[in-house]
Write a protein that holds these residues in place. Sequence first.
Motif, PDB file in Angstrom:
ATOM      1  N   PHE A 329       0.819  -1.217   0.000  1.00  0.00           N
ATOM      2  CA  PHE A 329       0.000   0.000   0.000  1.00  0.00           C
ATOM      3  C   PHE A 329       0.854   1.267   0.000  1.00  0.00           C
ATOM      4  O   PHE A 329       0.368   2.349   0.325  1.00  0.00           O
ATOM      5  CB  PHE A 329      -0.918   0.035   1.227  1.00  0.00           C
ATOM      6  CG  PHE A 329      -1.987  -1.030   1.233  1.00  0.00           C
ATOM      7  CD1 PHE A 329      -2.654  -1.383   0.076  1.00  0.00           C
ATOM      8  CD2 PHE A 329      -2.331  -1.665   2.422  1.00  0.00           C
ATOM      9  CE1 PHE A 329      -3.654  -2.351   0.086  1.00  0.00           C
ATOM     10  CE2 PHE A 329      -3.322  -2.627   2.440  1.00  0.00           C
ATOM     11  CZ  PHE A 329      -3.984  -2.979   1.270  1.00  0.00           C
ATOM     12  N   SER A 330       2.137   1.166  -0.363  1.00  0.00           N
ATOM     13  CA  SER A 330       3.021   2.329  -0.253  1.00  0.00           C
ATOM     14  C   SER A 330       2.584   3.469  -1.176  1.00  0.00           C
ATOM     15  O   SER A 330       2.692   4.649  -0.804  1.00  0.00           O
ATOM     16  CB  SER A 330       4.470   1.922  -0.557  1.00  0.00           C
ATOM     17  OG  SER A 330       4.588   1.393  -1.862  1.00  0.00           O
ATOM     18  N   THR A 331       2.073   3.162  -2.356  1.00  0.00           N
ATOM     19  CA  THR A 331       1.608   4.224  -3.255  1.00  0.00           C
ATOM     20  C   THR A 331       0.355   4.885  -2.693  1.00  0.00           C
ATOM     21  O   THR A 331       0.203   6.113  -2.750  1.00  0.00           O
ATOM     22  CB  THR A 331       1.328   3.680  -4.664  1.00  0.00           C
ATOM     23  OG1 THR A 331       2.483   2.983  -5.143  1.00  0.00           O
ATOM     24  CG2 THR A 331       0.989   4.806  -5.628  1.00  0.00           C
ATOM     25  N   LEU A 332      -0.538   4.070  -2.135  1.00  0.00           N
ATOM     26  CA  LEU A 332      -1.737   4.615  -1.492  1.00  0.00           C
ATOM     27  C   LEU A 332      -1.356   5.557  -0.359  1.00  0.00           C
ATOM     28  O   LEU A 332      -1.928   6.653  -0.226  1.00  0.00           O
ATOM     29  CB  LEU A 332      -2.609   3.479  -0.963  1.00  0.00           C
ATOM     30  CG  LEU A 332      -3.824   3.879  -0.118  1.00  0.00           C
ATOM     31  CD1 LEU A 332      -4.783   4.740  -0.921  1.00  0.00           C
ATOM     32  CD2 LEU A 332      -4.536   2.637   0.419  1.00  0.00           C
ATOM     33  N   VAL A 333      -0.392   5.176   0.441  1.00  0.00           N
ATOM     34  CA  VAL A 333       0.055   6.029   1.552  1.00  0.00           C
ATOM     35  C   VAL A 333       0.610   7.336   1.017  1.00  0.00           C
ATOM     36  O   VAL A 333       0.297   8.427   1.535  1.00  0.00           O
ATOM     37  CB  VAL A 333       1.108   5.293   2.416  1.00  0.00           C
ATOM     38  CG1 VAL A 333       1.745   6.258   3.411  1.00  0.00           C
ATOM     39  CG2 VAL A 333       0.472   4.116   3.147  1.00  0.00           C
ATOM     40  N   SER A 334       1.429   7.267  -0.013  1.00  0.00           N
ATOM     41  CA  SER A 334       1.985   8.490  -0.619  1.00  0.00           C
ATOM     42  C   SER A 334       0.872   9.399  -1.131  1.00  0.00           C
ATOM     43  O   SER A 334       0.932  10.635  -0.982  1.00  0.00           O
ATOM     44  CB  SER A 334       2.928   8.134  -1.775  1.00  0.00           C
ATOM     45  OG  SER A 334       4.040   7.408  -1.318  1.00  0.00           O
ATOM     46  N   ALA A 335      -0.164   8.792  -1.707  1.00  0.00           N
ATOM     47  CA  ALA A 335      -1.295   9.574  -2.214  1.00  0.00           C
ATOM     48  C   ALA A 335      -2.050  10.249  -1.071  1.00  0.00           C
ATOM     49  O   ALA A 335      -2.436  11.429  -1.165  1.00  0.00           O
ATOM     50  CB  ALA A 335      -2.221   8.673  -3.010  1.00  0.00           C
ATOM     51  N   LEU A 336      -2.264   9.520   0.016  1.00  0.00           N
ATOM     52  CA  LEU A 336      -2.965  10.091   1.176  1.00  0.00           C
ATOM     53  C   LEU A 336      -2.175  11.251   1.770  1.00  0.00           C
ATOM     54  O   LEU A 336      -2.753  12.267   2.180  1.00  0.00           O
ATOM     55  CB  LEU A 336      -3.190   9.011   2.235  1.00  0.00           C
ATOM     56  CG  LEU A 336      -4.181   7.895   1.883  1.00  0.00           C
ATOM     57  CD1 LEU A 336      -4.160   6.811   2.960  1.00  0.00           C
ATOM     58  CD2 LEU A 336      -5.605   8.456   1.748  1.00  0.00           C
ATOM     59  N   VAL A 337      -0.861  11.101   1.831  1.00  0.00           N
ATOM     60  CA  VAL A 337      -0.015  12.171   2.367  1.00  0.00           C
ATOM     61  C   VAL A 337      -0.097  13.396   1.475  1.00  0.00           C
ATOM     62  O   VAL A 337      -0.279  14.524   1.956  1.00  0.00           O
ATOM     63  CB  VAL A 337       1.444  11.692   2.501  1.00  0.00           C
ATOM     64  CG1 VAL A 337       2.351  12.861   2.852  1.00  0.00           C
ATOM     65  CG2 VAL A 337       1.558  10.595   3.558  1.00  0.00           C
ATOM     66  N   LYS A 338       0.012  13.204   0.171  1.00  0.00           N
ATOM     67  CA  LYS A 338      -0.012  14.337  -0.755  1.00  0.00           C
ATOM     68  C   LYS A 338      -1.360  15.070  -0.710  1.00  0.00           C
ATOM     69  O   LYS A 338      -1.425  16.304  -0.767  1.00  0.00           O
ATOM     70  CB  LYS A 338       0.276  13.872  -2.185  1.00  0.00           C
ATOM     71  CG  LYS A 338       0.326  15.048  -3.172  1.00  0.00           C
ATOM     72  CD  LYS A 338       0.614  14.629  -4.597  1.00  0.00           C
ATOM     73  CE  LYS A 338       0.647  15.878  -5.484  1.00  0.00           C
ATOM     74  NZ  LYS A 338       0.787  15.557  -6.906  1.00  0.00           N
ATOM     75  N   ALA A 339      -2.444  14.263  -0.595  1.00  0.00           N
ATOM     76  CA  ALA A 339      -3.781  14.869  -0.573  1.00  0.00           C
ATOM     77  C   ALA A 339      -4.179  15.358   0.820  1.00  0.00           C
ATOM     78  O   ALA A 339      -5.294  15.857   1.011  1.00  0.00           O
ATOM     79  CB  ALA A 339      -4.799  13.855  -1.073  1.00  0.00           C
TER      80      ALA A 339
END
Length: 450
Positions: A329-339
């Motif tokens: 889920f590392s990409t999902l986490v990066s997306a949540l952080v950015k958003a």
Amino acid sequence: MKTLRKNYWVMVLLTGIMFLNVSCSEDDDNVMDDDPVVLPSSITDVAANDDNFSILVSALKKVGLDDDLASNSEFTVFAPTNAAFVALLDELGASSLDDISNDVLTDVLLYHVVSGTKMASMVSTGYYSSLSAGPVDGYTLSFYINMSDGMINNRAKIIQTDVKADNGVIHVIDKVILPMSITGHAVANPDFSSLVSAVTKAELASTLDGEGTFTVFAPVNNAFGSFLEENEMVFDDLTKEALTPILLYHVMGSIVPASMVANGYFPTLGSAFDNSVSVKVEVDNGVMLNSSSNVVATDVVATNGIIHAIDKLITPPSIVDLALQNSDFSTLVSALVKADLVDALSGDGPFTVFAPTNSAFDDLFAALEVSGIDDIDNETLTAVLLAHVVSANAVSTGLSNGSVSTLNNQKSINIMVDGGVTIDGDINVIAADIQGTNGIIHVIDKVIVP
């Protein structure tokens, strides 16, 4: 002259007879030395020939174990003295061995026996598997020996060692040891003293002594020390209300021996929204929980379950924590952080998140002809992510065909549950019911696009 010659031959004859007698005597002695008669002396024989073990021998005969311990197999027996049995009968309020059922007595006696010959020099501090049957097939009850003080289960002291028999060895103990529950094992091992204090404070000892079977991932003392240091706390700061969910999160409601541990998410006795909070198990490089805590000892078998020792406390995770602990889920986490949605999804909830894997995001990037998250503006990214979140704790068994509103007010998702769960026709749920403290995750193989 004739008389002298006659006497000479008489002397020669007598000397020969004497030599013959001596030779025969020496030969007879040699026969005795070369062929001594040695009677077999099994563990049962050794105990029977020692008056101090008369009650032990009577107990073995009562349940039919005397012949087993006289067999050709090798055993190590931690043998209680008569005084030890007298003390046990007094402890149990029994007048004699006849007051103890054969089944119970068999379990107790076998709890004193280890397969193979283990001389004192081969015994070190740690757990040993007895021959007493455990609560799951193929696993026998464990006992703990602390060689620093010669104590077994913090109850019986080894008072004599290495009494040899033809089929093994006897070590003498001053008290009868009894099969123990999970709580009993924790109390018997000084490296679990912090855990015992925590369980006592949370009033959970009776739960872990109760009916049913459990698997406990038991933190060692250093694990508690590290947890308190990281959180800038002392033990007295931990209240019953704070300890209870943490401790229950270390317990599974079934027996999972080390041989059955596999990669995946498993339910614990921790609870959120009437559902079991999940713990993540990885076995690719040793056994690790939630990508942070290592299993350092396995398969301590108790009467009502099994203990695996761990080197770090694990705490019930939120949805964000679950995502952080899973590298897929590392990409999902990066997306949540950015958003800037991390705090929102760390709130009380409940939330249901349909979580895309890294490969699902890779497919999206390829379709959009972008290199990654950084190429998607925040407004678009926020809209996409909120379309994956439902304001509920929706377990898979509660899903049904129909349209469901998401936190993206412009986007509802169409769920179908026939032959597996799908979203919007072509998005598949590939793993379900990963429960966190503030919601639940279902893993999907494609990104939902508003």
